[in-house]
Structure formats: C-alpha cells, structure tokens
Design a protein around this motif. Sequence first.
Motif, short mmCIF file in Angstrom:
data_model
loop_
_atom_site.label_atom_id
_atom_site.label_comp_id
_atom_site.label_asym_id
_atom_site.label_seq_id
_atom_site.Cartn_x
_atom_site.Cartn_y
_atom_site.Cartn_z
N ILE A 1 -2.19 -8.79 0.29
CA ILE A 1 -2.93 -7.87 1.02
C ILE A 1 -3.03 -6.24 0.29
CG2 ILE A 1 -2.20 -6.36 3.24
CD1 ILE A 1 -0.22 -8.52 3.80
N LYS B 1 1.44 -1.05 3.30
CA LYS B 1 1.55 -2.83 3.48
C LYS B 1 0.97 -3.67 2.57
CE LYS B 1 2.71 -1.93 7.83
NZ LYS B 1 4.14 -2.18 8.45
N SER C 1 3.76 -10.89 4.76
CA SER C 1 4.25 -9.50 5.06
C SER C 1 5.76 -9.45 5.59
CB SER C 1 3.35 -9.02 6.42
OG SER C 1 3.38 -10.00 7.21
N LEU D 1 -7.77 -5.74 4.01
CA LEU D 1 -7.08 -6.03 5.35
C LEU D 1 -6.68 -4.80 5.85
CD1 LEU D 1 -5.26 -9.34 4.29
CD2 LEU D 1 -7.38 -9.19 5.19
N THR D 2 -6.07 -3.68 5.33
CA THR D 2 -5.39 -2.61 5.86
C THR D 2 -5.55 -1.47 5.00
OG1 THR D 2 -3.45 -1.74 6.75
CG2 THR D 2 -3.43 -3.07 4.75
N GLN D 3 -5.82 -0.12 5.90
CA GLN D 3 -5.86 1.00 4.95
C GLN D 3 -4.40 1.71 4.78
OE1 GLN D 3 -8.45 3.30 7.61
NE2 GLN D 3 -10.36 2.96 6.53
N ASP D 4 -3.37 1.04 5.45
CA ASP D 4 -2.05 1.53 5.10
C ASP D 4 -1.45 0.96 3.88
OD1 ASP D 4 0.73 1.85 5.22
OD2 ASP D 4 1.15 1.17 7.36
N THR D 5 -1.39 1.85 2.84
CA THR D 5 -1.01 1.30 1.45
C THR D 5 0.44 0.93 1.39
OG1 THR D 5 -0.41 3.44 1.05
CG2 THR D 5 -2.64 2.79 0.37
N ILE E 1 -1.12 -14.22 5.52
CA ILE E 1 -0.57 -12.71 6.04
C ILE E 1 0.60 -12.68 6.60
CG2 ILE E 1 -1.44 -10.88 7.39
CD1 ILE E 1 -4.17 -11.84 6.99
N TYR F 1 -6.86 -3.13 0.33
CA TYR F 1 -7.67 -2.37 1.31
C TYR F 1 -8.49 -3.27 2.17
CZ TYR F 1 -6.56 2.06 -0.78
OH TYR F 1 -5.95 3.09 -1.14
#
Length: 275
Positions: free
Chosen positions: A253, A263, A116, A257-261, A112, A255
């Motif tokens: 990475i 990312k 990132s 791990l995050t809802q921020d597409t 991660i 959904y």
Amino acid sequence: MSNMFLIGEISKLFQIDIRTLRYYDEIHLLKPALVDENTGYRYYSIEQFESLNTILYLKALNIPLKDIKQFVDRRGIDYILALLKEQLFKTEQKLLEFEQIKKKINLRIHQIEHTSKMKNLFKIHKEQLAERKIVMLKQRIHHSDNLEMWIRILENSSNLKSSVFLGQVGLTLSLTSLQQKKFNEYDSIFLFVEPEKHAFTETAMKTLPQQQYLIIRFVGTHAEASYYYEELLKHADEQGLNISDDALEITYIDYGLTQDTSKFITEIQLPINES
C-alpha cells in the motif's frame, strides 16, 4: 401511405434514437424507402422492419456496424454463420479476459484487506511461498528514489502493460548488501506477473522458486526499511537460519492507494535455509 412510417414513428416502434436512424442512413446501413423532396421527411416501409430487426439483433450481439453492413449487403446462410462464429470466438476471448480481470480484482481485494490488518504487522514469521514469476529491471536504486520512472522503464523494456501486473511492485537487495548490512541501495526493481498470458523478453523474466522465507511487514516505505532488515538478520542469526539469496522488498500500500502515509505497508522477504 398506410404502410409507410415517419422516422419518429420508427423511433418509437423500435425504441431507437432518431439520431441513430439518421446515422444508419448516412452510412447506407438502412436508408429510408422514401424521402419527401419538399419536406425532407424520411419514410420507412413496413418491409424494412425485418432489416431493422436484424440490424438491432446483430448489434445486441456486439457485432460491429461495419460487419453488420457487410451482412446486410451480402445476405446469405454461409455469411451469417461465419459472422456469428467469429463473434462467438471474440466473445469467448472477452470472457477469458474478464475472468483474468476478476482474478486480479479478487487478489487485490485480498491483498489490501489482509495487508492492512494490524495483527499482521511488525511480526517476524517463517512462511513457505509458492513459485512466483516476476519481470525485473537490473538497476541501482537508492531507497529515497521515486520509483515511478523505473516502473515505466521496466514496463517498456519488457513489453509489459500496466493492466497485466498483479498490483505489487518490489525491489531486490543483494545477498552481498545484506551480509555487509548496507540497506540503502537496491539492485533491481520488479513486478509480479502472470507470464503464461503475455510475451516478455527473456532477460526480464525470472522465476522465484518455491522457497522458505523469513518475513516482516511494517508500516512505512522503502526509506524506513533499514531497521527491519536489522531485525530480520538478528532473528535469523538467533534461530540459526542462513540467508540463501537476495531479499525481496514489496510495496503493498502506497500513494497509488491512499494519501494517508500512516497506512503505507511494505514487506521484506528473506529467502532462508536451515543451518
């Protein structure tokens, strides 16, 4: 009754919940020495202190109550040695499991953090990757398909549990599709695994040999991959590199791990040979 103690007194002396003592009574692990017929009060004798100490000691070693009860009923050197040796073996197995969990956590943290970093994105580079193991499911999958059902089918068909894969889901794009520049349909879905710890079906297991790859990592999902395949193939042609096998397209990475597409990170790996 100077050598007799009420259940509340035992609770305080041994720092053990009264409900636990009552449960020990119910399962005949440690019954009171005396129960007053008129009041229902439970009394324990000072001679029972040693038994309770032994129970609490064995419980602290994480030995199940059913095994502790068997020991209490059948006290003996041979039996306690067998019990302790069995618990030692179980503990060593647990330590191995925790080492594997630690390894997976460290690997995921590294993935991660490394993935990132913006400086690693959108740049084509060559990299020699070590041998890897995957379990895979041969299946035609469109780039817009939701992969969750296919992951479940792969897990079930290969005796794979979610706890053992290494956190990376991938798709393969055939060499033929690459040559024809058809980037919207994949040939299989796979998961990276540690095969030495688990029994997988032979048809699902595949070894990816140590190989030179042409790699690009981008922000987006499989649906945005076509452009980057074009860029990779163009770069390979300019550098005189031959694509030697199916492409790997790996989700780092999403959904999960995050809802921020913005990312979401995906990577394409093209196995190559020098011309």
